[in-house]
Design a protein around this motif. Structure first.
Motif, PDB file in Angstrom:
ATOM      1  N   LEU A 101       0.841  -1.212   0.000  1.00  0.00           N
ATOM      2  CA  LEU A 101       0.000   0.000   0.000  1.00  0.00           C
ATOM      3  C   LEU A 101       0.870   1.253   0.000  1.00  0.00           C
ATOM      4  O   LEU A 101       0.606   2.216  -0.727  1.00  0.00           O
ATOM      5  N   ASP A 102       1.928   1.214   0.813  1.00  0.00           N
ATOM      6  CA  ASP A 102       2.835   2.378   0.864  1.00  0.00           C
ATOM      7  C   ASP A 102       3.468   2.611  -0.507  1.00  0.00           C
ATOM      8  O   ASP A 102       3.557   3.744  -0.988  1.00  0.00           O
ATOM      9  N   ALA A 103       3.899   1.493  -1.139  1.00  0.00           N
ATOM     10  CA  ALA A 103       4.560   1.631  -2.443  1.00  0.00           C
ATOM     11  C   ALA A 103       3.582   2.169  -3.489  1.00  0.00           C
ATOM     12  O   ALA A 103       3.927   3.038  -4.299  1.00  0.00           O
ATOM     13  N   LEU A 104       2.352   1.652  -3.449  1.00  0.00           N
ATOM     14  CA  LEU A 104       1.344   2.114  -4.419  1.00  0.00           C
ATOM     15  C   LEU A 104       1.058   3.602  -4.277  1.00  0.00           C
ATOM     16  O   LEU A 104       0.934   4.325  -5.263  1.00  0.00           O
ATOM     17  N   ALA A 105       0.969   4.047  -3.024  1.00  0.00           N
ATOM     18  CA  ALA A 105       0.650   5.464  -2.785  1.00  0.00           C
ATOM     19  C   ALA A 105       1.867   6.336  -3.121  1.00  0.00           C
ATOM     20  O   ALA A 105       1.736   7.378  -3.764  1.00  0.00           O
ATOM     21  N   GLY A 106       3.017   5.914  -2.650  1.00  0.00           N
ATOM     22  CA  GLY A 106       4.227   6.705  -2.875  1.00  0.00           C
ATOM     23  C   GLY A 106       4.226   8.017  -2.106  1.00  0.00           C
ATOM     24  O   GLY A 106       5.068   8.882  -2.338  1.00  0.00           O
ATOM     25  N   GLU A 107       3.275   8.192  -1.239  1.00  0.00           N
ATOM     26  CA  GLU A 107       3.170   9.426  -0.451  1.00  0.00           C
ATOM     27  C   GLU A 107       2.225   9.130   0.716  1.00  0.00           C
ATOM     28  O   GLU A 107       1.551   8.095   0.717  1.00  0.00           O
ATOM     29  N   ILE A 108       2.162  10.021   1.670  1.00  0.00           N
ATOM     30  CA  ILE A 108       1.209   9.813   2.769  1.00  0.00           C
ATOM     31  C   ILE A 108      -0.199  10.034   2.230  1.00  0.00           C
ATOM     32  O   ILE A 108      -0.462  11.018   1.536  1.00  0.00           O
ATOM     33  N   CYS A 109      -1.083   9.094   2.517  1.00  0.00           N
ATOM     34  CA  CYS A 109      -2.436   9.242   1.972  1.00  0.00           C
ATOM     35  C   CYS A 109      -3.467   8.790   2.997  1.00  0.00           C
ATOM     36  O   CYS A 109      -3.130   8.151   4.000  1.00  0.00           O
ATOM     37  N   ASN A 110      -4.711   9.122   2.738  1.00  0.00           N
ATOM     38  CA  ASN A 110      -5.810   8.667   3.600  1.00  0.00           C
ATOM     39  C   ASN A 110      -6.205   7.251   3.194  1.00  0.00           C
ATOM     40  O   ASN A 110      -6.085   6.888   2.027  1.00  0.00           O
ATOM     41  N   ARG A 111      -6.696   6.499   4.165  1.00  0.00           N
ATOM     42  CA  ARG A 111      -7.083   5.118   3.837  1.00  0.00           C
ATOM     43  C   ARG A 111      -8.443   4.768   4.421  1.00  0.00           C
ATOM     44  O   ARG A 111      -8.736   5.085   5.577  1.00  0.00           O
ATOM     45  N   VAL A 112      -9.233   4.095   3.603  1.00  0.00           N
ATOM     46  CA  VAL A 112     -10.513   3.548   4.047  1.00  0.00           C
ATOM     47  C   VAL A 112     -10.407   2.037   3.929  1.00  0.00           C
ATOM     48  O   VAL A 112     -10.122   1.521   2.840  1.00  0.00           O
ATOM     49  N   PHE A 113     -10.591   1.326   5.019  1.00  0.00           N
ATOM     50  CA  PHE A 113     -10.587  -0.137   4.981  1.00  0.00           C
ATOM     51  C   PHE A 113     -12.039  -0.609   5.027  1.00  0.00           C
ATOM     52  O   PHE A 113     -12.747  -0.338   6.006  1.00  0.00           O
ATOM     53  N   TYR A 114     -12.467  -1.280   3.975  1.00  0.00           N
ATOM     54  CA  TYR A 114     -13.849  -1.749   3.902  1.00  0.00           C
ATOM     55  C   TYR A 114     -13.866  -3.233   4.232  1.00  0.00           C
ATOM     56  O   TYR A 114     -13.299  -4.053   3.508  1.00  0.00           O
ATOM     57  N   LEU A 115     -14.514  -3.595   5.334  1.00  0.00           N
ATOM     58  CA  LEU A 115     -14.525  -5.002   5.746  1.00  0.00           C
ATOM     59  C   LEU A 115     -15.695  -5.739   5.082  1.00  0.00           C
ATOM     60  O   LEU A 115     -16.783  -5.837   5.641  1.00  0.00           O
ATOM     61  N   ALA A 116     -15.448  -6.223   3.869  1.00  0.00           N
ATOM     62  CA  ALA A 116     -16.476  -7.009   3.170  1.00  0.00           C
ATOM     63  C   ALA A 116     -16.213  -8.490   3.475  1.00  0.00           C
ATOM     64  O   ALA A 116     -16.109  -9.316   2.567  1.00  0.00           O
ATOM     65  N   VAL A 117     -16.078  -8.776   4.744  1.00  0.00           N
ATOM     66  CA  VAL A 117     -15.672 -10.128   5.168  1.00  0.00           C
ATOM     67  C   VAL A 117     -16.745 -10.727   6.067  1.00  0.00           C
ATOM     68  O   VAL A 117     -17.670 -10.033   6.490  1.00  0.00           O
ATOM     69  N   LYS A 118     -16.583 -12.021   6.381  1.00  0.00           N
ATOM     70  CA  LYS A 118     -17.525 -12.662   7.294  1.00  0.00           C
ATOM     71  C   LYS A 118     -17.453 -11.954   8.646  1.00  0.00           C
ATOM     72  O   LYS A 118     -16.363 -11.513   9.064  1.00  0.00           O
ATOM     73  N   PRO A 119     -18.572 -11.859   9.361  1.00  0.00           N
ATOM     74  CA  PRO A 119     -18.557 -11.137  10.644  1.00  0.00           C
ATOM     75  C   PRO A 119     -17.487 -11.652  11.611  1.00  0.00           C
ATOM     76  O   PRO A 119     -16.919 -10.874  12.370  1.00  0.00           O
TER      77      PRO A 119
END
Ligand code: BG6
Length: 480
Positions: A101-119
């Motif tokens: 994720l750090d490499a993809l952004a290449g800069e400080i960025c905001n992040r939203v983690f969406y838990l589309a997983v089993k409860p």
């Protein structure tokens, strides 16, 4: 304030149905209509050994171009989408995820983690994200976590999940989704009530006789949902969340401001004031539960299942505004039509000039907010039929979204994802709201066990006994 204008939306459990059917189309629609003010990256995370190309292809098969967006824009959007294979229970994999994720952004960025997983994976995923520093906001960038329903299975489990998550995250980082709140027509309840001086003065026990809220579905256990549904039932699947949210918005006091705290404070008060069935003298007269014929033969469903696929209740809100007004709530699978609506039925005028009242006269005035599928508002009233004497006939004023605006309403997930990215929690559930809903639903489920589980035919309106939830002259259930 965000650290900069790049947001990464990281979907955990990205190989599942929700991602392809709802989340990606929602992100794409907002992106192609330039509704995000900043830049976006979307990262799918799941256990399957996919790569970017495979993931994009998988999404392309499920996704389609949106109205107003060209094929090229879908291709452009896909370039923002990547895939990172991760075992969500393995903390070491999260360190690798962080590096990617750090490499993809290449800069400080905001992040939203969406838990589309089993409860069961909600808490372990958040713990693992925390462990590797992915939830750390010390750089000034935001870290938000979106949790799908079901949030707990009862009050106890919801409380302990809230407690555990709030050890790691602030309430302002946690976005508990109920997708009904993203529907345009649900948000219109607010405008209808608080922008139109002609409705709000009547919105109380003095003028309202009853309110009915229906979430009717014609589908059953499609897409292999039997296994999950059999552990949930209609109360947990729809009544505790979607129907109670509609009730809260219909019954809440006007918030002093349109900010998230004021709105959520008022909704919680309504849920707190819901009368428990166990406090009623004859609670079984206020609950009808049913199961459609053939349910026990559905894949994943127990052969002796006692799970309700239909529930209707006569609920009360014990406060000054609503004292004594029944709120009739209903939801069920395999009903003859799919529709969601809220009908506010007004009392008869106090004195009649047009002959004696028949007590069972159809109430002339109802305001019906049609949430779906035909979205709009209907207002009924009586008129004089032309000609000699006074013959009274019912009439209806109709507002229809499609006819009036000539464009489709945005999908619920689109609005909700935009709000997560911009940091507005008004349409998300706060911890106390979820807990209050479970408090009422738990009590209902306990009391319900002393009521019969009535069979009903597929494609019928559920057990006939549900009609008895209306008092003698109070009318009947809407049929869409
Ligand atoms: C989900 C329920 O939350 O809502 C499903 O789990 C239900 O059982 C669905 O079918 C209904 O949503 P909508 O938006 O189609 O009314």
């Amino acid at each position: 304030m965000p650290a900069n204008d790049l947001t990464q939306v990281i979907i955990l459990g990205a190989s599942g149905d929700l991602t392809a059917r709802k989340l990606i189309p929602a992100l794409y629609a907002a992106h192609c209509q330039h509704l995000f003010s900043g830049r976006l990256q979307v990262i799918g995370v799941a256990r399957r050994p996919w790569d970017d190309a495979f993931f994009r292809d998988h999404l392309s098969k499920a996704g389609s171009t949106m109205p107003g967006c060209s094929y090229d824009s879908w291709e452009t959007f896909l370039k923002l989408v990547t895939y990172v294979q991760t075992h969500l229970e393995t903390v070491a994999d999260y360190s690798a995820l962080k590096a990617k994720l750090d490499a993809l952004a290449g800069e400080i960025c905001n992040r939203v983690f969406y838990l589309a997983v089993k409860p069961e994976l909600f808490l372990p995923s958040v713990e693992n994200l925390h462990q590797v520093g992915l939830l750390d906001q010390s750089s000034g960038a935001t870290r938000r976590v979106v949790v799908e329903k079901p949030f707990g299975t009862d009050l106890k489990s919801a409380r302990s999940l809230n407690y555990a998550l709030l050890q790691i995250l602030g309430e302002d980082q946690l976005y508990r989704i109920d997708h009904y709140l993203g529907k345009e027509t649900v948000q219109n309840i607010f405008v209808c009530r608080f922008r139109n001086a002609m409705f709000e003065p009547l919105w109380n026990q003095k003028y309202v006789e009853l309110v009915q809220i229906t979430v009717a579905e014609s589908i059953g256990m499609e897409n292999g949902r039997g296994g999950y549904y059999d552990t949930a039932g209609a109360v947990s699947d729809i009544l505790q969340n979607h129907a109670l949210q509609l009730l809260a918005l219909t019954a809440m006091e006007p918030p002093s401001r349109l900010d998230q705290k004021s709105i959520r404070d008022e909704k919680v008060k309504v849920l707190e004031d819901l009368r428990l069935f166990s406090d009623m003298p004859e609670p079984h007269k206020c609950i009808v539960r049913g199961q459609y014929d053939g349910y026990r033969d559905e894949p994943g469903v127990a052969k002796n299942s006692q799970t309700e696929t239909y529930i209707s209740t006569r609920a009360y809100i014990d406060n000054w505004r609503w004292g004594g007004v029944p709120f009739l709530l209903r939801t069920g699978k395999h009903l003859p039509a799919r529709f969601t609506s809220i009908s506010v039925q007004f009392r008869m005028p106090p004195h009649t000039l047009f002959g004696a009242y028949n007590e069972c006269h159809l109430r002339p005035n109802t305001l019906t907010m049609r949430i779906q599928p035909s979205e709009g508002t209907d207002l009924t009233f009586d008129v004089k039929e032309p000609g000699a004497g006074i013959n009274i006939k019912p009439a209806k004023l109709t507002f229809d979204y499609q006819d009036y605006f000539h464009k489709p309403n945005p999908k619920a997930y689109q609005r909700l994802l935009q709000d997560v990215i911009s940091g507005d929690q008004s349409l998300f559930l706060r911890s106390d709201e979820v807990e209050e809903s479970w408090r009422w639903a738990d009590d209902l489920r306990r009391v319900m066990l002393d009521t019969p589980l009535l069979p009903y035919a597929k494609n019928s309106w559920g057990p006939a006994a549900a009609n008895s939830l209306f008092g003698e002259c109070e009318g009947r259930w809407a049929q869409g």
